[in-house]
Write a protein that holds these residues in place. Structure first.
Motif, mmCIF file in Angstrom:
data_model
loop_
_atom_site.group_PDB
_atom_site.id
_atom_site.type_symbol
_atom_site.label_atom_id
_atom_site.label_comp_id
_atom_site.label_asym_id
_atom_site.label_seq_id
_atom_site.Cartn_x
_atom_site.Cartn_y
_atom_site.Cartn_z
ATOM 1 N N ARG A 1 -2.451 -6.749 1.941
ATOM 2 C CA ARG A 1 -3.621 -6.293 2.692
ATOM 3 C C ARG A 1 -4.890 -6.690 1.966
ATOM 4 N N PRO A 2 -6.013 -6.849 2.691
ATOM 5 C CA PRO A 2 -7.240 -7.329 2.064
ATOM 6 C C PRO A 2 -7.739 -6.432 0.944
ATOM 7 N N GLU A 3 -7.523 -5.105 1.055
ATOM 8 C CA GLU A 3 -8.044 -4.217 0.025
ATOM 9 C C GLU A 3 -7.233 -4.260 -1.252
ATOM 10 N N MET A 4 -6.048 -4.908 -1.228
ATOM 11 C CA MET A 4 -5.221 -4.994 -2.416
ATOM 12 C C MET A 4 -5.578 -6.254 -3.198
ATOM 13 N N LYS A 5 -5.036 -6.382 -4.382
ATOM 14 C CA LYS A 5 -5.364 -7.535 -5.215
ATOM 15 C C LYS A 5 -4.867 -8.823 -4.556
ATOM 16 N N GLN B 1 5.922 4.445 0.865
ATOM 17 C CA GLN B 1 6.541 5.752 1.075
ATOM 18 C C GLN B 1 7.472 5.744 2.281
ATOM 19 N N VAL B 2 7.051 5.083 3.344
ATOM 20 C CA VAL B 2 7.865 5.055 4.555
ATOM 21 C C VAL B 2 9.137 4.239 4.322
ATOM 22 N N THR B 3 8.986 3.052 3.715
ATOM 23 C CA THR B 3 10.132 2.160 3.532
ATOM 24 C C THR B 3 11.123 2.717 2.523
ATOM 25 N N TYR B 4 10.641 3.438 1.516
ATOM 26 C CA TYR B 4 11.517 3.934 0.455
ATOM 27 C C TYR B 4 12.482 5.009 0.952
ATOM 28 N N GLN B 5 12.238 5.550 2.148
ATOM 29 C CA GLN B 5 13.158 6.560 2.690
ATOM 30 C C GLN B 5 14.482 5.951 3.135
ATOM 31 N N ILE B 6 14.594 4.615 3.079
ATOM 32 C CA ILE B 6 15.882 3.978 3.372
ATOM 33 C C ILE B 6 16.958 4.463 2.399
ATOM 34 N N LYS B 7 16.545 4.968 1.233
ATOM 35 C CA LYS B 7 17.516 5.423 0.236
ATOM 36 C C LYS B 7 18.380 6.555 0.770
ATOM 37 N N ASP C 1 0.847 -1.181 0.000
ATOM 38 C CA ASP C 1 0.000 0.000 0.000
ATOM 39 C C ASP C 1 0.890 1.240 0.000
ATOM 40 N N ALA C 2 0.291 2.377 -0.300
ATOM 41 C CA ALA C 2 1.070 3.600 -0.519
ATOM 42 C C ALA C 2 1.869 4.013 0.715
ATOM 43 N N VAL C 3 1.256 3.883 1.896
ATOM 44 C CA VAL C 3 1.916 4.338 3.121
ATOM 45 C C VAL C 3 3.177 3.517 3.387
ATOM 46 N N ALA D 1 3.241 -8.760 0.465
ATOM 47 C CA ALA D 1 3.873 -7.647 1.167
ATOM 48 C C ALA D 1 5.371 -7.864 1.328
ATOM 49 N N LEU D 2 5.785 -9.096 1.630
ATOM 50 C CA LEU D 2 7.205 -9.364 1.810
ATOM 51 C C LEU D 2 7.968 -9.137 0.505
ATOM 52 N N LYS D 3 7.379 -9.572 -0.594
ATOM 53 C CA LYS D 3 7.991 -9.330 -1.905
ATOM 54 C C LYS D 3 8.108 -7.841 -2.175
ATOM 55 N N GLY D 4 7.073 -7.083 -1.809
ATOM 56 C CA GLY D 4 7.097 -5.640 -2.002
ATOM 57 C C GLY D 4 8.182 -4.973 -1.182
ATOM 58 N N VAL D 5 8.361 -5.408 0.078
ATOM 59 C CA VAL D 5 9.397 -4.828 0.941
ATOM 60 C C VAL D 5 10.785 -5.142 0.395
ATOM 61 N N MET D 6 10.985 -6.374 -0.063
ATOM 62 C CA MET D 6 12.282 -6.726 -0.647
ATOM 63 C C MET D 6 12.564 -5.878 -1.887
#
Length: 345
Positions: free
Chosen positions: A159-163, A95-101, A90-92, A168-173
């Motif tokens: 999350r349930p509202e997503m497809k 956005q939060v995780t991408y600040q690791i850059k 999800d967007a939140v 989520a783990l794949k997205g975080v990686m």
């Protein structure tokens, strides 16, 4: 950019982002080419137009120009990773995780450029990362929302509202890999530009980077990603004055970033980008009437504190004082006693 993607439009279809990305690279290429030609003209004032074209071609397609293929390919790979991350988070969370850059950029600056970062500056970078993440969290999130996010990350489920296929783990990686790629690309470009400023102008490097970026932008973005939509609706579907203004601002921003990297560094660029997020947060409240949230305001405050901590000294610089062993000698003509002062260490 937000307004161009969400404002009411006259046509039935909104503009395609891939076409805008390609046009941004074209504008950057033409602008950098003009500035590079101006540099050649200054260094060879008596050269004819044909001679300037020949000199410009030689500098752009020099034997080391292939080095710009690396950042161009990395940028394309980074965009692909971001697409995978957005598709599974999800967007939140994204956005939060991408600040690791912000942190990865500093790490690669230490590894590739030998930059020294003090413990106080590390603390400011952590505060900066946290502050930017807080500013970009939209609305108010309850403890149940955060509990659901953590559960989805641990279990590797979307999350349930997503497809249903989201992971989520794949997205975080993917977003962590994108952060690493972003840091590596920025620092590599900085090292390449600063290592050749004496022999190759900044604008020539920008021409090379934009030229090599055209290929992935066209073949991957325009043809592969949106080729079917472009064949149905046209390349410039949904374009208006706001879209063209957005493209111009994006191109100008890319050129300014290149100047910042060449004459400052990527750390300064990250602080400037973080400050721009704070300015955007305040501007959104004024222009769009977005309510100011407590956590976002706190994040903006952390960004300002981080900037102060990173760019100021813990103690004021000591004045010049005489050492314990003062050296006296008589001036050859004035007869005055001269005392040499040295700074205390």
């Amino acid at each position: 950019m937000h307004y161009s993607r969400n404002s009411p439009i006259a046509s039935e279809h909104r503009y395609l982002a891939s076409t805008a990305v390609l046009l941004v690279e074209l504008v950057k290429l033409l602008t950098s080419l003009t500035l590079a030609a101006h540099d050649v003209r200054k260094s060879h004032p008596n050269a004819s137009f044909f001679e300037i074209v020949v000199l410009l071609r030689r500098s752009i397609f020099a034997p080391d120009s292939w080095k710009l293929v690396v950042p161009a390919a990395l940028y394309t790979f980074q965009n692909s990773l971001v697409y995978v991350a957005i598709s599974n988070l999800d967007a939140v969370t994204f956005q939060v995780t991408y600040q690791i850059k912000i942190i990865t950029t500093v790490l690669f600056s230490i590894l590739l450029l030998g930059r020294n970062v003090s413990s106080r500056q590390w603390m400011s970078l952590i505060l900066l990362t946290l502050g930017v993440a807080m500013v970009q969290i939209p609305g108010s999130l309850s403890s149940e929302d955060w509990k659901g996010k953590l559960t989805s990350l641990i279990q590797g489920e979307g999350r349930p509202e997503m497809k249903p296929t989201s992971n989520a783990l794949k997205g975080v990686m993917a977003v962590i890999a994108a952060s690493l790629t972003s840091g590596l690309t920025c620092v590599y470009f900085e090292k390449l530009v600063k290592g050749s400023l004496g022999s190759v102008s900044l604008w020539t490097r920008n021409v090379q980077l934009s030229f090599f970026s055209l290929f992935p932008a066209f073949f991957v973005g325009v043809l592969w990603q949106d080729g079917a939509a472009i064949s149905r609706h046209g390349f410039f579907v949904g374009y208006n004055a706001i879209v063209w203004l957005t493209i111009a601002l994006q191109a100008l921003g890319g050129l300014v970033v290149a100047v910042c990297i060449a004459y400052a560094d990527n750390v300064a660029k990250n602080f400037a980008a973080s400050l721009s997020i704070v300015v955007s947060y305040a501007a959104s409240a004024i222009v769009f009437g977005t309510p100011l949230m407590l956590h976002s305001t706190g994040g903006a405050t952390l960004v300002l504190i981080a900037m102060y901590l990173f760019n100021t000294r813990l103690y004021p610089r000591m004045p010049l004082l005489p050492t314990t062993k003062e050296k006296h000698h008589i001036g050859p003509t004035s007869g005055l006693s001269v005392v040499h002062f040295m700074p205390l260490k």
